[in-house]
Motif scaffolding. Structure first.
Motif, PDB file in Angstrom:
ATOM      1  N   VAL A 100       0.078  -2.263  22.114  1.00  0.00           N
ATOM      2  CA  VAL A 100      -0.958  -2.498  21.108  1.00  0.00           C
ATOM      3  C   VAL A 100      -0.276  -2.760  19.768  1.00  0.00           C
ATOM      4  N   ILE A 101      -0.810  -3.749  19.049  1.00  0.00           N
ATOM      5  CA  ILE A 101      -0.318  -4.062  17.701  1.00  0.00           C
ATOM      6  C   ILE A 101      -1.392  -3.636  16.709  1.00  0.00           C
ATOM      7  N   LYS A 102      -0.984  -2.815  15.749  1.00  0.00           N
ATOM      8  CA  LYS A 102      -1.898  -2.366  14.702  1.00  0.00           C
ATOM      9  C   LYS A 102      -1.223  -2.603  13.367  1.00  0.00           C
ATOM     10  N   GLY A 103      -2.028  -2.706  12.333  1.00  0.00           N
ATOM     11  CA  GLY A 103      -1.419  -2.910  11.027  1.00  0.00           C
ATOM     12  C   GLY A 103      -2.436  -2.853   9.913  1.00  0.00           C
ATOM     13  N   GLY A 104      -1.903  -2.910   8.696  1.00  0.00           N
ATOM     14  CA  GLY A 104      -2.756  -2.893   7.506  1.00  0.00           C
ATOM     15  C   GLY A 104      -2.138  -3.734   6.411  1.00  0.00           C
ATOM     16  N   TYR A 105      -2.920  -4.049   5.394  1.00  0.00           N
ATOM     17  CA  TYR A 105      -2.416  -4.862   4.279  1.00  0.00           C
ATOM     18  C   TYR A 105      -3.102  -4.405   2.994  1.00  0.00           C
ATOM     19  N   ARG A 106      -2.429  -4.692   1.881  1.00  0.00           N
ATOM     20  CA  ARG A 106      -3.090  -4.529   0.574  1.00  0.00           C
ATOM     21  C   ARG A 106      -2.442  -5.500  -0.400  1.00  0.00           C
ATOM     22  N   VAL A 107      -3.233  -5.898  -1.383  1.00  0.00           N
ATOM     23  CA  VAL A 107      -2.738  -6.794  -2.434  1.00  0.00           C
ATOM     24  C   VAL A 107      -2.770  -6.018  -3.734  1.00  0.00           C
ATOM     25  N   GLU A 108      -1.607  -5.877  -4.349  1.00  0.00           N
ATOM     26  CA  GLU A 108      -1.556  -5.172  -5.636  1.00  0.00           C
ATOM     27  C   GLU A 108      -0.547  -5.847  -6.559  1.00  0.00           C
ATOM     28  N   GLY A 109      -0.976  -6.087  -7.756  1.00  0.00           N
ATOM     29  CA  GLY A 109      -0.096  -6.711  -8.750  1.00  0.00           C
ATOM     30  C   GLY A 109       0.406  -8.068  -8.306  1.00  0.00           C
ATOM     31  N   GLY A 110      -0.414  -8.822  -7.602  1.00  0.00           N
ATOM     32  CA  GLY A 110      -0.001 -10.151  -7.159  1.00  0.00           C
ATOM     33  C   GLY A 110       0.913 -10.131  -5.949  1.00  0.00           C
ATOM     34  N   ARG A 111       1.174  -8.928  -5.391  1.00  0.00           N
ATOM     35  CA  ARG A 111       2.026  -8.844  -4.204  1.00  0.00           C
ATOM     36  C   ARG A 111       1.176  -8.482  -2.985  1.00  0.00           C
ATOM     37  N   LEU A 112       1.582  -9.033  -1.875  1.00  0.00           N
ATOM     38  CA  LEU A 112       0.947  -8.689  -0.602  1.00  0.00           C
ATOM     39  C   LEU A 112       1.883  -7.732   0.136  1.00  0.00           C
ATOM     40  N   ILE A 113       1.326  -6.583   0.521  1.00  0.00           N
ATOM     41  CA  ILE A 113       2.123  -5.605   1.284  1.00  0.00           C
ATOM     42  C   ILE A 113       1.483  -5.478   2.656  1.00  0.00           C
ATOM     43  N   VAL A 114       2.283  -5.686   3.687  1.00  0.00           N
ATOM     44  CA  VAL A 114       1.776  -5.638   5.065  1.00  0.00           C
ATOM     45  C   VAL A 114       2.563  -4.595   5.851  1.00  0.00           C
ATOM     46  N   GLU A 115       1.811  -3.708   6.515  1.00  0.00           N
ATOM     47  CA  GLU A 115       2.419  -2.731   7.429  1.00  0.00           C
ATOM     48  C   GLU A 115       2.063  -3.173   8.857  1.00  0.00           C
TER      49      GLU A 115
END
Lengths: 272, 432
Positions: free
Chosen positions: B106-121
């Protein structure tokens, strides 16, 4: 002055303990015999033939002495004899009164709606290239549909054949000599574990891999002991076997007794 | 003597008693399923939801992992409540739900955009052993969501096979979308094509440098087919070889220090080795036949090429040191465009049969020839992915040329170049 050879040999011989010569010969013989027996040089081992493949019906009970039959057959339903029920006596019913006829309703006069004015249809503006592309796509879809229909027909034929075998032959093993209706432990466990085993050929650098496991199932069909006898040397292959065996902890069927299995896993059927 | 005999007998008895008495022997010679059931969940927001980012990541992962041939995707409609939970560590994942659906990964993940940056887990879990197989955190710009997804797909391939995937590499190709044949660059799934040259003539035969982000190619910009080098990001361009006649089919050596190329300066097409400054290091062939299309072995000691020295074009192999030439192909009347796989195990080439070209592969010793493509159209110019799992090639069918991808066994064919241009001569970069 040089001693003659015989005398020098006797001199050398006298320096060793009695019985040393015998022990030396025995040691040399064992050192020679062990690798020869291990490599199988002395005895002939016939080439491993691919055994015929039978589809095992896991619905059937694993038994110790299966009768002659096919492992994919289904158990035949026993015909039960039922006594014919006595016919009920006819009950004379009184005739019901006829329902009164409904009064005819007055017909409504509907005025015809005026016909809408015809709207001129716009002419389609499709280029020749687009039309060609469309035709090609239609052709590709038609070919794909034909292929799918052919596949479906073949699958239906195969299923009919399987049902025929299931209906006409008793449950057992092709080489069965016993008297129990069911399939051999080995066939059942082999089919069960195979069903749990997932592995893609794209995970492997080669299909020449083999590993051996020792599995012990108790009479309830629970895995009580597992051990790697020899690994393949490929982590992906060995991990896939571990997963398959973990999924095979419970066979879901009872065995008549605790049984030890030596399972060899390889990819011979995938090799061209 | 008696003791000796007893010892020998004991040893022999032990030898033959290898297996336990009463053990049932089973041989299982293929898995029940040859695809791993994978549950690919939507990446969840760890801050403000931006569904387009999640959708893009999901689409790229689905396409890349589908192409890999490793997985069968579990139907998303069957997902249970754990699909809606972030679950970035194995203790937070309800593996029993995934096991119920028949998933093994199974592939799981999350993302957020802060200060113009994209962070992906991003995480890949093994459902059966209930452990994480790989986990990564990526930081980039929001418009780099696709690149991040490709990178994670490469990581998934590494976990599942031991070799990194090629999905974040690049493909160069020739297209005449502007009306002239120019050099283009695109992602492995055909996304984000960019034009690299503006020669307004004919550009052909690109090849990537193994050591830097640069390409060599042939161009008729000055009227003669000359060999050029171009830096992809800086845009700087230099003419490497402009000898009279042909300067075509340039291919970098695996260490990037030399270039094998066909020159016809001596009135015949021969193979030469050039330095990266364009100077001739060595002449590889010396035959009246036409010698073209060089392709290096990964060890850098041999070059496969096409020659008509025996009448029809066939593939040959020349030893770079001894200059000994051996013939590789014997079947067919026209064999061309060889490409040696990066793992050294096979050479892909195109053969004409019944009026059209198809892609074949063969072992370097000439054995185990396999045909990979069938059907109508000309399939030519095969080139390998850096992990040797895939091939890219050009397909000319019904008057349109396009770039296609397939697995190394010929399955999984898919078009990657957009419609509307005659696209051909692909080249696959190394790991980007």
């Amino acid at each position: 002055m040089n001693l003659p050879k015989k005398q020098s040999w006797r001199r050398l011989h006298s320096r060793f303990e009695p019985g040393f010569k015998r022990m030396l010969l025995l040691s040399v013989a064992i050192h020679f015999l062990v690798p020869v027996l291990y490599t199988g040089v002395l005895y002939f081992s016939p080439p491993r033939e691919k055994p015929p493949v039978y589809r095992v019906n896991l619905v059937n009970k694993p038994v110790k002495n299966p009768q002659a039959g096919r492992p994919e057959a289904s158990p035949k339903k026993k015909k039960t004899v039922t006594k014919a029920k006595p016919k009920p006596k006819p009950v004379v019913k009184s005739k019901p009164k006829p329902a009164p006829k409904p009064k005819p309703e007055a017909k409504k006069v509907v005025k015809p709606k005026p016909k809408p004015e015809p709207v001129a249809k716009p002419e389609p503006t499709i280029s020749k290239a687009q039309e060609q592309d469309f035709q090609q796509k239609i052709e590709a879809m038609r070919r794909e549909k034909e292929r799918e229909d052919r596949l479906a027909a073949l699958r239906a034929e195969l299923e009919k054949e399987r049902e025929k075998i299931a209906a006409e032959t008793p449950v057992g093993e092709v080489t069965g000599k016993g008297d129990e209706e069911g399939i051999a432990y080995a066939s059942f466990v082999k089919a069960f574990i195979t069903e749990q085993w997932r592995l893609s050929k794209y995970q492997l650098p080669s299909l020449n891999l083999e590993a051996e496991w020792k599995l012990i199932y108790n009479a309830e069909g629970q895995l009580i002991h597992k051990k790697v006898v020899s690994g393949s040397g490929n982590k992906m292959f060995d991990d896939s076997l571990l997963r398959a065996i973990m999924k095979s902890q419970n066979l879901g069927r009872e065995l008549e007794e605790q049984t030890e299995f030596e399972v060899t896993f390889n990819l011979r059927e995938m090799q061209n | 003597m008696i003791i000796g005999r007893k010892v020998l007998l004991l040893l022999l008895t032990l030898l033959f008693s290898v297996s336990s008495a009463g053990a049932v022997k089973i041989e299982i010679s293929a898995p029940g399923e040859q695809e791993i059931p994978l549950a690919l969940t939507s990446f969840l927001p760890m801050g403000t939801a931006q569904p387009e980012i999640a959708a893009e990541i999901n689409a790229v992962l689905q396409a890349d992992l589908g192409l890999s041939g490793l997985f069968s995707l579990v139907d998303r409609a069957s997902f249970l409540s754990d699909a809606d939970k972030l679950g970035l560590s194995s203790v937070l994942v309800d593996f029993s739900q995934w096991k119920l659906l028949g998933a093994e990964a199974v592939i799981k993940g999350g993302y957020r955009v802060e200060g113009g940056r994209l962070i992906v887990e991003a995480r890949l879990f093994d459902v059966i052993s209930r452990r994480m197989l790989t986990g990564r955190r990526y930081i980039g710009k929001p418009e780099e969501a696709r690149r991040i997804a490709h990178t994670f797909a490469d990581q998934v391939m590494l976990s599942m096979t031991g070799t990194k995937g090629p999905f974040s590499s690049r493909i160069a190709y020739i297209s005449n979308r502007t009306g002239k044949k120019e050099l283009y660059l695109m992602e492995v799934d055909g996304h984000a094509p960019i034009r690299l040259t503006n020669h307004r003539g004919i550009v052909l035969n690109p090849d990537f440098s193994p050591v830097g982000k640069e390409l060599i190619f042939t161009s008729y910009k000055k009227g003669n087919p000359d060999l050029y080098r171009k830096e992809i990001y800086a845009g700087r361009e230099a003419r490497l070889s402009h000898r009279q006649g042909l300067n075509i089919g340039g291919r970098y050596s695996p260490d990037g220090r030399e270039i094998a190329v066909t020159l016809s300066k001596d009135k015949n097409s021969e193979l030469y080795l050039l330095g990266t400054d364009g100077t001739i290091h060595k002449r590889l062939t010396n035959h009246w036949g036409i010698d073209v299309d060089p392709s290096w072995s990964p060890a850098g000691d041999k070059v496969a090429f096409v020659s008509d020295r025996r009448g029809n074009p066939h593939v040959y192999i020349v030893d770079v040191d001894s200059l000994e030439v051996k013939r590789l192909t014997f079947d067919g009347k026209y064999n061309a465009t060889p490409a040696w796989s990066p793992n050294g195990e096979r050479i892909a080439f195109a053969r004409m049969e019944n009026g059209s070209f198809d892609i074949y592969t063969i072992k370097p010793d000439g054995s185990d020839e396999r045909r990979l493509t069938f059907g109508s159209g000309n399939k030519e110019h095969p080139r390998w992915s850096p992990d040797s799992r895939f091939l890219v090639y050009s397909l000319d069918r019904d008057g349109e040329k396009a770039i296609y991808l397939m697995r190394a066994d010929g399955t999984g064919n898919r078009r990657i170049s957009a419609a509307g241009g005659d696209d051909s001569h692909p080249a696959w970069s190394g790991y980007w």
